[in-house]
Design an enzyme around this catalytic site. Structure first.
Site, mmCIF file in Angstrom:
data_model
loop_
_atom_site.group_PDB
_atom_site.id
_atom_site.type_symbol
_atom_site.label_atom_id
_atom_site.label_comp_id
_atom_site.label_asym_id
_atom_site.label_seq_id
_atom_site.Cartn_x
_atom_site.Cartn_y
_atom_site.Cartn_z
ATOM 1 C CD GLU A 276 -2.692 -1.304 -0.123
ATOM 2 O OE1 GLU A 276 -3.274 -0.340 -0.632
ATOM 3 O OE2 GLU A 276 -2.682 -2.435 -0.655
ATOM 4 C CD1 TRP A 279 -1.313 -0.353 -3.903
ATOM 5 C CD2 TRP A 279 -1.679 0.789 -5.812
ATOM 6 N NE1 TRP A 279 -1.862 -1.220 -4.826
ATOM 7 C CE2 TRP A 279 -2.103 -0.544 -5.996
ATOM 8 C CE3 TRP A 279 -1.812 1.684 -6.869
ATOM 9 C CZ2 TRP A 279 -2.651 -0.993 -7.199
ATOM 10 C CZ3 TRP A 279 -2.353 1.240 -8.070
ATOM 11 C CH2 TRP A 279 -2.759 -0.085 -8.226
ATOM 12 C CD1 TRP A 307 -16.535 13.036 -19.363
ATOM 13 C CD2 TRP A 307 -17.272 11.444 -17.982
ATOM 14 N NE1 TRP A 307 -15.454 12.257 -19.018
ATOM 15 C CE2 TRP A 307 -15.874 11.268 -18.171
ATOM 16 C CE3 TRP A 307 -17.940 10.554 -17.147
ATOM 17 C CZ2 TRP A 307 -15.153 10.245 -17.551
ATOM 18 C CZ3 TRP A 307 -17.213 9.531 -16.532
ATOM 19 C CH2 TRP A 307 -15.854 9.390 -16.733
ATOM 20 C CG ASN A 347 -8.661 2.280 -0.386
ATOM 21 O OD1 ASN A 347 -8.519 3.208 -1.182
ATOM 22 N ND2 ASN A 347 -8.487 1.016 -0.736
ATOM 23 C CD1 TRP A 365 -12.104 11.016 -15.090
ATOM 24 C CD2 TRP A 365 -10.888 12.101 -13.563
ATOM 25 N NE1 TRP A 365 -11.020 11.568 -15.728
ATOM 26 C CE2 TRP A 365 -10.245 12.230 -14.821
ATOM 27 C CE3 TRP A 365 -10.296 12.702 -12.459
ATOM 28 C CZ2 TRP A 365 -9.057 12.945 -15.000
ATOM 29 C CZ3 TRP A 365 -9.112 13.399 -12.629
ATOM 30 C CH2 TRP A 365 -8.505 13.525 -13.888
ATOM 31 C CD1 TRP A 388 -10.564 11.301 -6.961
ATOM 32 C CD2 TRP A 388 -12.357 10.446 -7.986
ATOM 33 N NE1 TRP A 388 -11.630 11.387 -6.090
ATOM 34 C CE2 TRP A 388 -12.737 10.877 -6.696
ATOM 35 C CE3 TRP A 388 -13.322 9.863 -8.805
ATOM 36 C CZ2 TRP A 388 -14.042 10.746 -6.217
ATOM 37 C CZ3 TRP A 388 -14.635 9.730 -8.338
ATOM 38 C CH2 TRP A 388 -14.982 10.173 -7.060
HETATM 39 P P1 FAD Z 1 -3.407 2.568 5.126
HETATM 40 O O1 FAD Z 1 -4.144 1.368 4.622
HETATM 41 O O2 FAD Z 1 -3.024 2.588 6.525
HETATM 42 O O3 FAD Z 1 -2.136 2.748 4.181
HETATM 43 C C1 FAD Z 1 -0.969 3.462 4.609
HETATM 44 C C2 FAD Z 1 -0.647 4.517 3.581
HETATM 45 O O4 FAD Z 1 -0.407 3.925 2.313
HETATM 46 C C3 FAD Z 1 -1.773 5.511 3.335
HETATM 47 O O5 FAD Z 1 -1.802 6.514 4.305
HETATM 48 C C4 FAD Z 1 -1.427 6.020 1.948
HETATM 49 O O6 FAD Z 1 -0.419 7.001 1.980
HETATM 50 C C5 FAD Z 1 -0.882 4.772 1.279
HETATM 51 N N1 FAD Z 1 -1.979 4.118 0.562
HETATM 52 C C6 FAD Z 1 -2.835 3.182 1.019
HETATM 53 N N2 FAD Z 1 -3.699 2.813 0.058
HETATM 54 C C7 FAD Z 1 -3.388 3.535 -1.035
HETATM 55 C C8 FAD Z 1 -3.897 3.620 -2.364
HETATM 56 N N3 FAD Z 1 -4.908 2.853 -2.779
HETATM 57 N N4 FAD Z 1 -3.331 4.495 -3.221
HETATM 58 C C9 FAD Z 1 -2.293 5.257 -2.850
HETATM 59 N N5 FAD Z 1 -1.753 5.223 -1.603
HETATM 60 C C10 FAD Z 1 -2.294 4.375 -0.712
HETATM 61 N N6 FAD Z 1 -5.058 8.730 -0.539
HETATM 62 C C11 FAD Z 1 -4.492 9.868 -0.111
HETATM 63 O O7 FAD Z 1 -3.531 9.819 0.659
HETATM 64 N N7 FAD Z 1 -4.950 11.088 -0.537
HETATM 65 C C12 FAD Z 1 -5.998 11.204 -1.407
HETATM 66 O O8 FAD Z 1 -6.357 12.315 -1.788
HETATM 67 C C13 FAD Z 1 -6.625 10.009 -1.840
HETATM 68 N N8 FAD Z 1 -7.715 10.058 -2.663
HETATM 69 C C14 FAD Z 1 -8.301 8.886 -3.065
HETATM 70 C C15 FAD Z 1 -9.407 8.949 -3.939
HETATM 71 C C16 FAD Z 1 -10.031 7.785 -4.362
HETATM 72 C C17 FAD Z 1 -11.205 7.861 -5.320
HETATM 73 C C18 FAD Z 1 -9.564 6.532 -3.906
HETATM 74 C C19 FAD Z 1 -10.227 5.261 -4.355
HETATM 75 C C20 FAD Z 1 -8.475 6.457 -3.067
HETATM 76 C C21 FAD Z 1 -7.821 7.629 -2.640
HETATM 77 N N9 FAD Z 1 -6.698 7.582 -1.774
HETATM 78 C C22 FAD Z 1 -6.118 8.752 -1.374
HETATM 79 C C23 FAD Z 1 -6.056 6.291 -1.431
HETATM 80 C C24 FAD Z 1 -6.520 5.638 -0.116
HETATM 81 O O9 FAD Z 1 -7.922 5.598 -0.060
HETATM 82 C C25 FAD Z 1 -5.992 6.339 1.127
HETATM 83 O O10 FAD Z 1 -4.597 6.530 1.019
HETATM 84 C C26 FAD Z 1 -6.232 5.493 2.384
HETATM 85 O O11 FAD Z 1 -7.609 5.231 2.528
HETATM 86 C C27 FAD Z 1 -5.721 6.243 3.592
HETATM 87 O O12 FAD Z 1 -6.035 5.564 4.754
HETATM 88 P P2 FAD Z 1 -4.900 4.978 5.687
HETATM 89 O O13 FAD Z 1 -3.865 6.006 5.917
HETATM 90 O O14 FAD Z 1 -5.575 4.393 6.863
HETATM 91 O O15 FAD Z 1 -4.312 3.834 4.751
#
Ligand code: FAD
Length: 480
Positions: A276, A279, A307, A347, A365, A388
């Site tokens: 993650e 990602w 759209w 997420n 989007w 997105w």
């Molecule tokens: P954890 O599961 O604890 O993961 C740790 C860290 O890993 C996160 O804080 C983040 O930095 C990174 N991470 C985890 N999942 C993803 C992922 N799918 N993509 C990229 N990095 C990830 N994340 C943001 O930080 N900022 C945003 O603006 C953002 N917008 C999003 C918009 C959409 C439509 C979607 C589907 C996802 C988006 N995310 C975004 C990715 C993800 O949802 C969040 O990073 C995550 O939910 C943050 O929660 P956490 O810190 O508890 O994640």
């Protein structure tokens, strides 16, 4: 007599911490007295959304306190950083200005300009990596190209070896004795006043490094082991919730990586967690090599996607209903209300609400990206845009167009007990599990026992799932 080293100005941006901060460590190494600056420049970089502004206010307070412990003044200056930073450097007679790198188009352009301006003026101007595990240009395919698909990207990143270990705050550092003039943080007006909608944010979050450390420790202790299984359930606090802290750099991704690495959790859990974090790195690579990622479709063919016109009814109403959590699909509404109340959304819920906007409502989007930008405390230029586009199908390694999340099944699978939905959509809280994610199918008696009058106390679905799904499939097929 040896000459005393000149002062160093540390320019803080998305790295609001004093530990594991390469720019601050470099300032300590240079040996001169140190001054810190945060420049609020709303002209060049995309301005923070409302929720992020709230966070920034508190993050700056926390940073100020931590710098104070080192005796370093934090100077706040508003306006074009191309002016404010060099002017302050001159004011303090700085010999060096140091910072950690940004990766947005506007940020890179501005940093390049300022660097050459400072160098022309005879100063040392240096940038470092404080934000990422691996900078975008370091993870390359065999032919030297950036990656377009996540899995090989993650393999290549891991092959570079474990990221650097995080470093503690500098111990031998001295601050500039007389603090230069600073704006008052309150005058920046980052906090909401009329109305003050920030109660839900304040209840959930503790901006600043201490809050971040506490979350990290709790996560490692209680949730990392079960992360692969539980991370998809929005009703369980099973992820780190560190995304806003990472966005503002109150904690570094290196710390997260290594805290998991040295934990006692099963290696499969550590691997999943690291994926993650990768990602996030992948999003930054996409942003760096596609600087217009938040505005332009990554896949050109989406420029002809049909759209729905958001300036016309009913799309205008649909967008509003989505933003306010009034779509009539409880799991979608739960996610959108969590976002509005707390500045964050799980997420899984982000994927569900994103798919609903883009596929069920056929809304571009970019409207979703903008709403998230404004309302998320973790709104991130790379993660938001890349995610997105991933949801829409227009991005790199995107979800295939025929994957249209069914909001009823998603709710039943990922919020099976219904805790999340009941919490955020109290109007349907009394429904039995069987109907919680599809109230419109409940018999009249069940609805009245649960105190629901559809269309009055809770909306009917704004679109029919089967019809919307077909409409989306047709629209997406028109591209091929
Ligand atoms: P954890 O599961 O604890 O993961 C740790 C860290 O890993 C996160 O804080 C983040 O930095 C990174 N991470 C985890 N999942 C993803 C992922 N799918 N993509 C990229 N990095 C990830 N994340 C943001 O930080 N900022 C945003 O603006 C953002 N917008 C999003 C918009 C959409 C439509 C979607 C589907 C996802 C988006 N995310 C975004 C990715 C993800 O949802 C969040 O990073 C995550 O939910 C943050 O929660 P956490 O810190 O508890 O994640």
């Amino acid at each position: 007599m040896t000459e005393k080293p000149a002062p160093t100005l540390v320019w803080f941006r998305n790295d609001l911490r004093i530990h594991d901060n390469p720019a601050l460590a470099r300032a300590a190494e240079l040996g001169g007295p140190v001054c810190a600056v945060y420049a609020l420049d709303e002209r060049r970089e995309r301005p923070h959304g409302d929720a992020s502004q709230w966070w920034l206010h508190h993050a700056l307070l926390a940073l100020g306190k931590n710098l104070d412990k080192l005796g370093i003044p934090l100077v706040l200056r508003r306006g074009d950083a191309g002016q404010t930073v060099p002017v302050l450097a001159e004011e303090i007679g700085a010999g060096a200005v140091v910072w950690n790198r940004r990766y947005t188009k506007a940020g890179i352009e501005q940093d390049t300009e300022i660097k050459s301006h400072l160098k022309d003026a005879g100063l040392l101007a240096e940038s470092h990596n404080g934000h990422l595990l691996y900078e975008p240009w370091t993870v390359k395919t065999g032919s030297g190209e950036p990656y377009k698909v996540f899995t090989p990207f993650s393999r290549a990143a891991r092959a570079l070896g474990s990221p650097e270990r995080p470093k503690p705050a500098p111990t031998t550092i001295k601050g500039l004795e007389s603090a230069p003039e600073s704006d008052a943080l309150d005058d920046w007006g980052l906090l909401p006043t009329k109305p003050d909608w920030s109660t839900g944010l304040a209840e959930r979050w503790t901006p600043g490094t201490e809050g971040a450390q506490a979350r990290l420790q709790t996560f490692i202790r209680e949730s990392l082991a079960g992360y692969p299984d539980r991370r998809n359930s929005p009703g369980k606090e099973a992820t780190t919730l560190l995304s806003p802290h990472l966005k503002f750099g109150e904690i570094s991704s290196r710390e997260l990586w290594h805290a998991a690495e040295v934990s006692n959790a099963p290696r499969s859990s550590v691997y999943k967690f690291h994926q993650e974090l990768l990602w996030r790195e992948f999003s930054y690579q996409l942003l760096f090599f596609n600087p217009d990622l938040s505005e332009e479709n990554y896949a050109d063919k989406f420029n002809r996607f049909p759209w729905a016109p958001t300036h016309k009814q009913p799309t205008k109403d649909h967008l509003r209903a989505w933003q306010k959590g009034q779509t009539g699909y409880p799991i979608v509404d739960a996610g959108m209300r969590e976002l509005y109340a707390t500045g964050w959304m799980h997420n899984r819920a982000r994927m569900i609400v994103g798919s609903f906007l883009v596929k069920h409502l056929l809304i571009d989007w970019r409207h979703g990206e903008e709403w998230f930008w404004d309302t998320l405390v973790d709104a991130d230029p790379a993660n938001n845009a890349a995610s997105w586009q991933w949801v829409a199908g227009s991005g790199a390694d995107a979800a295939p167009y025929f994957r249209i999340f069914n909001p009823i099944l998603q709710g039943e699978k990922f919020d099976a007990a219904g805790d999340y939905t009941r919490h955020w959509v109290p109007e349907v809280a009394q429904l039995p599990k069987k109907y919680l994610h599809k109230p419109w199918e409940a018999p009249d008696k069940v609805l009245s026992d649960a105190g629901i009058i559809l269309g009055e106390t809770y909306p009917r679905p704004i679109v029919d799932h089967a019809e919307a799904r077909q409409r989306a499939l047709d629209a997406f097929k028109s591209l091929s």
